[in-house]
Design a protein around this motif. Structure first.
Motif, PDB file in Angstrom:
ATOM      1  N   PRO A 109      17.317  30.817  30.884  1.00 28.28           N
ATOM      2  CA  PRO A 109      15.920  31.458  30.656  1.00 28.28           C
ATOM      3  C   PRO A 109      15.601  31.546  28.835  1.00 28.28           C
ATOM      4  N   SER A 110      16.066  30.607  28.322  1.00 34.31           N
ATOM      5  CA  SER A 110      15.881  30.809  26.855  1.00 34.31           C
ATOM      6  C   SER A 110      14.519  30.081  26.539  1.00 34.31           C
ATOM      7  N   ILE A 111      13.976  30.242  25.427  1.00 29.12           N
ATOM      8  CA  ILE A 111      12.715  29.792  24.988  1.00 29.12           C
ATOM      9  C   ILE A 111      12.708  28.444  24.427  1.00 29.12           C
ATOM     10  N   LYS A 112      11.816  27.377  25.324  1.00 29.34           N
ATOM     11  CA  LYS A 112      11.858  26.119  24.899  1.00 29.34           C
ATOM     12  C   LYS A 112      10.947  25.785  23.689  1.00 29.34           C
ATOM     13  N   PRO A 113      11.098  24.532  23.140  1.00 27.64           N
ATOM     14  CA  PRO A 113      10.467  24.076  22.027  1.00 27.64           C
ATOM     15  C   PRO A 113       8.913  24.222  22.693  1.00 27.64           C
ATOM     16  N   GLN A 114       7.807  24.652  21.903  1.00 34.09           N
ATOM     17  CA  GLN A 114       6.447  24.682  22.331  1.00 34.09           C
ATOM     18  C   GLN A 114       5.972  25.735  23.597  1.00 34.09           C
ATOM     19  N   GLU A 115       7.082  26.388  23.866  1.00 31.26           N
ATOM     20  CA  GLU A 115       6.861  27.562  25.164  1.00 31.26           C
ATOM     21  C   GLU A 115       6.332  28.867  24.546  1.00 31.26           C
ATOM     22  N   GLY A 116       5.452  29.229  24.996  1.00 30.10           N
ATOM     23  CA  GLY A 116       4.799  30.761  24.786  1.00 30.10           C
ATOM     24  C   GLY A 116       4.433  30.808  23.371  1.00 30.10           C
ATOM     25  N   VAL A 117       4.288  31.904  23.175  1.00 27.62           N
ATOM     26  CA  VAL A 117       3.750  32.487  21.755  1.00 27.62           C
ATOM     27  C   VAL A 117       4.822  32.781  20.926  1.00 27.62           C
ATOM     28  N   MET A 118       4.950  31.864  19.738  1.00 24.89           N
ATOM     29  CA  MET A 118       6.082  32.245  18.693  1.00 24.89           C
ATOM     30  C   MET A 118       6.341  33.691  18.166  1.00 24.89           C
ATOM     31  N   THR A 119       7.357  34.335  18.345  1.00 17.00           N
ATOM     32  CA  THR A 119       7.717  35.540  17.698  1.00 17.00           C
ATOM     33  C   THR A 119       7.575  35.277  16.135  1.00 17.00           C
ATOM     34  N   PRO A 120       7.075  36.246  15.734  1.00 15.43           N
ATOM     35  CA  PRO A 120       7.019  36.200  14.022  1.00 15.43           C
ATOM     36  C   PRO A 120       8.709  36.375  13.238  1.00 15.43           C
ATOM     37  N   PHE A 121       8.726  35.591  12.526  1.00 17.31           N
ATOM     38  CA  PHE A 121      10.193  35.581  11.720  1.00 17.31           C
ATOM     39  C   PHE A 121      10.421  37.067  11.379  1.00 17.31           C
ATOM     40  N   PRO A 122      11.610  37.745  11.419  1.00 17.36           N
ATOM     41  CA  PRO A 122      12.070  38.809  10.903  1.00 17.36           C
ATOM     42  C   PRO A 122      11.573  38.796   9.326  1.00 17.36           C
ATOM     43  N   ASN A 123      11.327  40.233   8.888  1.00 14.67           N
ATOM     44  CA  ASN A 123      10.805  40.209   7.586  1.00 14.67           C
ATOM     45  C   ASN A 123      11.909  39.579   6.644  1.00 14.67           C
ATOM     46  N   ARG A 124      11.698  38.932   5.639  1.00 12.86           N
ATOM     47  CA  ARG A 124      12.110  38.334   4.424  1.00 12.86           C
ATOM     48  C   ARG A 124      13.496  37.200   5.121  1.00 12.86           C
ATOM     49  N   SER A 125      13.265  36.789   6.249  1.00 15.34           N
ATOM     50  CA  SER A 125      14.235  35.857   6.893  1.00 15.34           C
ATOM     51  C   SER A 125      13.848  34.329   6.219  1.00 15.34           C
ATOM     52  N   VAL A 126      12.424  34.202   6.024  1.00 16.03           N
ATOM     53  CA  VAL A 126      12.079  33.031   5.524  1.00 16.03           C
ATOM     54  C   VAL A 126      11.718  33.227   3.989  1.00 16.03           C
ATOM     55  N   PRO A 127      12.248  32.361   3.047  1.00 11.73           N
ATOM     56  CA  PRO A 127      11.493  32.412   1.717  1.00 11.73           C
ATOM     57  C   PRO A 127      10.040  31.944   1.773  1.00 11.73           C
ATOM     58  N   VAL A 128       9.194  33.051   0.986  1.00  9.20           N
ATOM     59  CA  VAL A 128       7.803  32.510   0.904  1.00  9.20           C
ATOM     60  C   VAL A 128       7.458  32.329  -0.360  1.00  9.20           C
ATOM     61  N   SER A 129       6.508  31.464  -0.880  1.00 12.57           N
ATOM     62  CA  SER A 129       6.125  31.421  -2.208  1.00 12.57           C
ATOM     63  C   SER A 129       5.134  32.366  -2.682  1.00 12.57           C
ATOM     64  N   GLY A 130       5.185  33.601  -2.619  1.00 18.32           N
ATOM     65  CA  GLY A 130       4.211  34.315  -2.836  1.00 18.32           C
ATOM     66  C   GLY A 130       4.171  35.402  -2.178  1.00 18.32           C
ATOM     67  N   ILE A 131       3.955  36.651  -2.332  1.00 14.55           N
ATOM     68  CA  ILE A 131       3.611  37.685  -1.697  1.00 14.55           C
ATOM     69  C   ILE A 131       2.244  38.126  -2.286  1.00 14.55           C
ATOM     70  N   PRO A 132       1.298  38.914  -1.284  1.00 16.56           N
ATOM     71  CA  PRO A 132       0.083  39.272  -1.801  1.00 16.56           C
ATOM     72  C   PRO A 132       0.338  40.648  -2.981  1.00 16.56           C
ATOM     73  N   THR A 133      -0.039  39.861  -4.110  1.00 17.10           N
ATOM     74  CA  THR A 133      -0.142  40.608  -5.317  1.00 17.10           C
ATOM     75  C   THR A 133      -1.827  40.444  -5.798  1.00 17.10           C
ATOM     76  N   THR A 134      -2.680  41.344  -5.902  1.00 19.83           N
ATOM     77  CA  THR A 134      -4.126  41.042  -6.229  1.00 19.83           C
ATOM     78  C   THR A 134      -4.281  40.712  -7.543  1.00 19.83           C
ATOM     79  N   VAL A 135      -3.655  41.193  -8.650  1.00 20.57           N
ATOM     80  CA  VAL A 135      -3.612  40.975  -9.830  1.00 20.57           C
ATOM     81  C   VAL A 135      -2.899  39.301 -10.337  1.00 20.57           C
ATOM     82  N   SER A 136      -3.302  38.821 -11.363  1.00 23.45           N
ATOM     83  CA  SER A 136      -2.731  37.802 -11.593  1.00 23.45           C
ATOM     84  C   SER A 136      -1.698  37.740 -12.931  1.00 23.45           C
ATOM     85  N   ASN A 137      -1.945  38.759 -13.865  1.00 22.56           N
ATOM     86  CA  ASN A 137      -1.199  38.967 -14.827  1.00 22.56           C
ATOM     87  C   ASN A 137      -1.159  40.345 -15.508  1.00 22.56           C
ATOM     88  N   ARG A 138      -0.248  40.695 -16.355  1.00 21.29           N
ATOM     89  CA  ARG A 138       0.049  42.137 -16.469  1.00 21.29           C
ATOM     90  C   ARG A 138      -1.140  42.835 -17.129  1.00 21.29           C
TER      91      ARG A 138
END
Ligand code: HEC
Length: 183
Positions: free
Chosen positions: A29-58
């Motif tokens: 009963p495990s989820i196979k590759p390409q099967e179904g809709v991918m569950t989002p990764f738990p918060n902060r489990s994947v490093p991302v190159s930037g988080i939404p910050t609307t300003v670009s400097n101090r």
């Protein structure tokens, strides 16, 4: 007949694995590759190159005001984060009384300069993009010298700003005298 089958299996061992039940273990009963809709990764489990910050400097951050109302809950979150991320340099109650404060020039955050002169937005910008010596906490590679991390989300940064502006001084006073330059 039986001998032929045994003989066949000895001569062609691959036949022994060619039965439908040989792949039973795959059908779980495990989820196979390409099967179904991918569950989002738990918060902060994947490093991302930037988080939404609307300003670009101090400078752009300077006029911002905290979108999070000052409440006990916000101040408590801000205090916890402050102790984790800021106290090492600025001291547990922001009075620049950490062992390294003098060595690296970490300033007191309870003095008028920070409490009255600096805007909430500027403090948010300082946490996001870093300062001269101070590293960036809101954006990976937030500085030209690449010193920074994305440790604090936008919301967390505002909790810290709320705490610096509305809780730090009270905590500092409760814990003893303010620095000489403060009123
Ligand atoms: C690695 C040590 C270090 C840490 C950790 C650190 N700071 Fe600083 N901070 C400094 C130093 C050094 C200065 C003064 C020199 C400069 O502006 O870089 C400073 C300056 C500041 C200023 C004044 C900026 C200005 O424009 O004059 C603020 C506000 C501030 N820090 C807030 C914080 C907050 C909030 C945190 C936690 C999220 C934090 N700092 C974490 C070292 C640190």
């Amino acid at each position: 007949m039986k001998t032929k089958l045994i003989l066949g299996l000895i001569l062609f061992p691959t036949l022994a694995f060619a039965w439908p039940w040989s792949i039973d273990m795959v059908n779980q009963p495990s989820i196979k590759p390409q099967e179904g809709v991918m569950t989002p990764f738990p918060n902060r489990s994947v490093p991302v190159s930037g988080i939404p910050t609307t300003v670009s400097n101090r400078d752009e951050a300077k006029p911002l005001t905290s979108p999070i109302p000052v409440s006990d809950a916000s101040l408590n979150k801000g205090r916890t984060l402050f102790k984790i991320y800021c106290a090492a340099c600025h001291g547990l109650t922001g009075k620049a009384d950490s062992p390294v404060a003098g060595k690296i020039g970490a300033i007191s955050l309870v003095d008028d300069y920070v409490q009255e002169t600096l805007t909430e937005g500027w403090i948010f910008g300082t946490i996001t993009f870093g300062s001269f010596v101070m590293p960036a906490y809101g954006k990976p590679r937030g500085r030209d010298d690449l010193r920074g991390s994305n440790d604090l989300s936008v919301e967390e940064r505002w909790h810290v700003v709320n705490y610096v502006k509305h809780g730090l001084l009270k905590d500092a006073q409760a814990s003893g005298t303010r620095t000489a330059s403060a009123k």
